[in-house]
Design an enzyme around this catalytic site. Sequence first.
Site, PDB file in Angstrom:
ATOM      1  N   GLY A   1      22.374  21.832  13.589  1.00 56.50           N
ATOM      2  CA  GLY A   1      21.498  21.535  12.449  1.00 56.50           C
ATOM      3  C   GLY A   1      20.099  22.093  12.646  1.00 56.50           C
TER       4      GLY A   1
ATOM      5  CB  ILE B   1      23.624  12.554   6.680  1.00 59.13           C
ATOM      6  CG1 ILE B   1      24.063  11.074   6.783  1.00 59.13           C
ATOM      7  CG2 ILE B   1      24.576  13.452   7.459  1.00 59.13           C
ATOM      8  CD1 ILE B   1      25.368  10.769   6.066  1.00 59.13           C
ATOM      9  CB  THR B   2      18.968  12.233   3.613  1.00 57.75           C
ATOM     10  OG1 THR B   2      19.279  13.556   3.168  1.00 57.75           O
ATOM     11  CG2 THR B   2      17.937  12.286   4.719  1.00 57.75           C
TER      12      THR B   2
ATOM     13  CG  ASP C   1      16.549  10.751   0.526  1.00 59.54           C
ATOM     14  OD1 ASP C   1      17.018  10.166   1.519  1.00 59.54           O
ATOM     15  OD2 ASP C   1      15.660  11.626   0.601  1.00 59.54           O
TER      16      ASP C   1
ATOM     17  N   GLY D   1      13.115   5.558  -1.676  1.00 61.65           N
ATOM     18  CA  GLY D   1      14.417   6.240  -1.792  1.00 61.65           C
ATOM     19  C   GLY D   1      15.187   6.311  -0.491  1.00 61.65           C
ATOM     20  CD  GLN D   2      14.266   9.049   3.562  1.00 64.77           C
ATOM     21  OE1 GLN D   2      13.237   8.878   4.192  1.00 64.77           O
ATOM     22  NE2 GLN D   2      15.134  10.001   3.870  1.00 64.77           N
TER      23      GLN D   2
ATOM     24  CE1 TYR E   1      17.397  10.482   7.816  1.00 61.37           C
ATOM     25  CE2 TYR E   1      15.125   9.700   7.798  1.00 61.37           C
ATOM     26  CZ  TYR E   1      16.080  10.615   8.217  1.00 61.37           C
ATOM     27  OH  TYR E   1      15.712  11.668   9.029  1.00 61.37           O
TER      28      TYR E   1
ATOM     29  N   PRO F   1      10.211  12.625  14.464  1.00 62.40           N
ATOM     30  CG  PRO F   1      11.853  14.261  14.478  1.00 62.40           C
ATOM     31  CD  PRO F   1      11.653  12.786  14.637  1.00 62.40           C
TER      32      PRO F   1
ATOM     33  CE1 TYR G   1       9.629  14.018   3.936  1.00 59.95           C
ATOM     34  CE2 TYR G   1       8.086  12.670   5.177  1.00 59.95           C
ATOM     35  CZ  TYR G   1       9.072  12.783   4.212  1.00 59.95           C
ATOM     36  OH  TYR G   1       9.516  11.673   3.534  1.00 59.95           O
TER      37      TYR G   1
HETATM   38  N1  CAA Z   1       6.743   6.546  -4.932  1.00 60.68           N
HETATM   39  C1  CAA Z   1       6.545   5.652  -5.919  1.00 60.68           C
HETATM   40  N2  CAA Z   1       7.298   5.608  -7.029  1.00 60.68           N
HETATM   41  C2  CAA Z   1       8.247   6.538  -7.167  1.00 60.68           C
HETATM   42  C3  CAA Z   1       8.510   7.504  -6.181  1.00 60.68           C
HETATM   43  C4  CAA Z   1       7.688   7.490  -5.051  1.00 60.68           C
HETATM   44  N3  CAA Z   1       7.848   8.384  -4.060  1.00 60.68           N
HETATM   45  N4  CAA Z   1       9.554   8.279  -6.586  1.00 60.68           N
HETATM   46  C5  CAA Z   1       9.937   7.795  -7.791  1.00 60.68           C
HETATM   47  N5  CAA Z   1       9.140   6.743  -8.143  1.00 60.68           N
HETATM   48  C6  CAA Z   1       9.213   5.924  -9.348  1.00 60.68           C
HETATM   49  C7  CAA Z   1       9.629   6.750 -10.547  1.00 60.68           C
HETATM   50  O1  CAA Z   1       8.489   7.290 -11.163  1.00 60.68           O
HETATM   51  C8  CAA Z   1      10.368   5.746 -11.394  1.00 60.68           C
HETATM   52  O2  CAA Z   1       9.450   4.941 -12.071  1.00 60.68           O
HETATM   53  P1  CAA Z   1       9.876   4.298 -13.504  1.00 60.68           P
HETATM   54  O3  CAA Z   1      11.069   3.422 -13.236  1.00 60.68           O
HETATM   55  O4  CAA Z   1       8.652   3.556 -13.887  1.00 60.68           O
HETATM   56  O5  CAA Z   1      10.205   5.471 -14.375  1.00 60.68           O
HETATM   57  C9  CAA Z   1      11.056   4.843 -10.373  1.00 60.68           C
HETATM   58  O6  CAA Z   1      10.258   4.981  -9.160  1.00 60.68           O
HETATM   59  C10 CAA Z   1      12.477   5.231 -10.075  1.00 60.68           C
HETATM   60  O7  CAA Z   1      12.504   6.630  -9.894  1.00 60.68           O
HETATM   61  P2  CAA Z   1      13.833   7.419  -9.866  1.00 60.68           P
HETATM   62  O8  CAA Z   1      14.780   6.851 -10.866  1.00 60.68           O
HETATM   63  O9  CAA Z   1      13.514   8.877  -9.908  1.00 60.68           O
HETATM   64  O10 CAA Z   1      14.355   7.052  -8.404  1.00 60.68           O
HETATM   65  P3  CAA Z   1      15.593   7.641  -7.736  1.00 60.68           P
HETATM   66  O11 CAA Z   1      16.495   6.525  -7.361  1.00 60.68           O
HETATM   67  O12 CAA Z   1      16.183   8.766  -8.505  1.00 60.68           O
HETATM   68  O13 CAA Z   1      14.992   8.250  -6.391  1.00 60.68           O
HETATM   69  C11 CAA Z   1      13.995   9.944  -5.085  1.00 60.68           C
HETATM   70  C12 CAA Z   1      13.913   9.139  -6.380  1.00 60.68           C
HETATM   71  C13 CAA Z   1      15.051  11.051  -5.214  1.00 60.68           C
HETATM   72  C14 CAA Z   1      14.380   9.079  -3.899  1.00 60.68           C
HETATM   73  C15 CAA Z   1      12.623  10.534  -4.871  1.00 60.68           C
HETATM   74  O14 CAA Z   1      11.672   9.495  -4.855  1.00 60.68           O
HETATM   75  C16 CAA Z   1      12.499  11.258  -3.544  1.00 60.68           C
HETATM   76  O15 CAA Z   1      13.055  12.323  -3.338  1.00 60.68           O
HETATM   77  N6  CAA Z   1      11.716  10.695  -2.650  1.00 60.68           N
HETATM   78  C17 CAA Z   1      11.458  11.297  -1.340  1.00 60.68           C
HETATM   79  C18 CAA Z   1      12.513  10.937  -0.382  1.00 60.68           C
HETATM   80  C19 CAA Z   1      12.165  11.552   0.944  1.00 60.68           C
HETATM   81  O16 CAA Z   1      11.012  11.767   1.314  1.00 60.68           O
HETATM   82  N7  CAA Z   1      13.176  11.835   1.732  1.00 60.68           N
HETATM   83  C20 CAA Z   1      12.976  12.435   3.025  1.00 60.68           C
HETATM   84  C21 CAA Z   1      14.107  13.365   3.299  1.00 60.68           C
HETATM   85  S1  CAA Z   1      13.805  14.328   4.742  1.00 60.68           S
HETATM   86  C22 CAA Z   1      14.053  13.291   5.970  1.00 60.68           C
HETATM   87  O17 CAA Z   1      14.485  12.192   5.815  1.00 60.68           O
HETATM   88  C23 CAA Z   1      13.687  13.816   7.337  1.00 60.68           C
HETATM   89  C24 CAA Z   1      12.688  12.966   7.965  1.00 60.68           C
HETATM   90  O18 CAA Z   1      13.043  12.206   8.844  1.00 60.68           O
HETATM   91  C25 CAA Z   1      11.251  13.070   7.598  1.00 60.68           C
END
Ligand code: CAA
Length: 248
Positions: free
Chosen positions: A13, A92-93, A95, A150-151, A154, A184, A186
């Site tokens: 990975g 894995i994620t 989210d 969203g995690q 995770y 880590p 991002y």
């Molecule tokens: N903070 C605050 N509010 C948020 C938000 C956030 N980050 N993201 C969405 N919202 C709000 C939306 O505006 C929405 O508000 P309303 O209900 O008032 O419209 C509500 O929360 C729900 O939003 P969604 O329906 O879009 O939520 P969702 O279930 O589809 O999820 C998500 C959204 C895809 C999780 C998105 O927020 C996202 O991608 N977040 C980042 C996740 C992230 O950082 N993952 C890291 C992956 S990498 C990794 O994990 C490696 C590592 O170790 C660092």
Amino acid sequence: MNKQLALVTGGIGGLGTEICRQLAKSGKRVIAADLGSRSDRVSEFLDEVSEFSDDISFEPLDVSSFEECTTSLKAITDKHGPISILVNAAGITRDTSLRKMSERQWSDVITVNLDGVFNTCRALVDGMTERGFGRIVNISSVNGQTGQFGQTNYSAAKAGMHGFTMALAREVARKGVTVNSVSPGYCETALVMAVPQAVREQIVANIPVGRLGKPKEIARVVDFLCADDSGFITGANIPVNGGYFMDF
Ligand code: CAA
């Protein structure tokens, strides 16, 4: 002297590849263990690390299965020799906010990211304690320390991983085995690139260093913890996040 043998889960990975490369640079033999079903990625990986082809090999392993870890890690040890370094980098994620999260999205993440650590450590730790030397490094995440929207799955797995690290570190400290986490932030990996661009830009704006991390910046810390003379560091979590989360 025989080279030490390291096994890196998630070895093909984003972070795993650099960890394998760095450990090989430091004079270890390395087994990249990952899902055998990723056959295209396996050949790409072997090309990417071809400079170290004598020292890096690939073995299929699904960390989410306790039975497979028990039997495959025994077979890998019989084939390659005793494993003295274990890096748990498989992750894995899935989210999504909790109110939309399916039971499957929860359990997939917990099974790979957290159960996987139990499964590999359970299979390998006795050999390390019997030989009086071992290095275990668990790749956690800044999102285990802070939580991330969203995690829930995770963040729970990654925080749990460090609890596991501290507990196991106490159990094996007298036997020459250290157990640490690296968290880590991002980094430039596929996992992070899968985050929607707008969200990712917002995250990068909050990283004091002003950019994503590079996998080799994580690998360097893993390698440091795996060194023979890192034996007084155990039960620790080393953050590598560009200042995104600072604490004391
Ligand atoms: N903070 C605050 N509010 C948020 C938000 C956030 N980050 N993201 C969405 N919202 C709000 C939306 O505006 C929405 O508000 P309303 O209900 O008032 O419209 C509500 O929360 C729900 O939003 P969604 O329906 O879009 O939520 P969702 O279930 O589809 O999820 C998500 C959204 C895809 C999780 C998105 O927020 C996202 O991608 N977040 C980042 C996740 C992230 O950082 N993952 C890291 C992956 S990498 C990794 O994990 C490696 C590592 O170790 C660092």
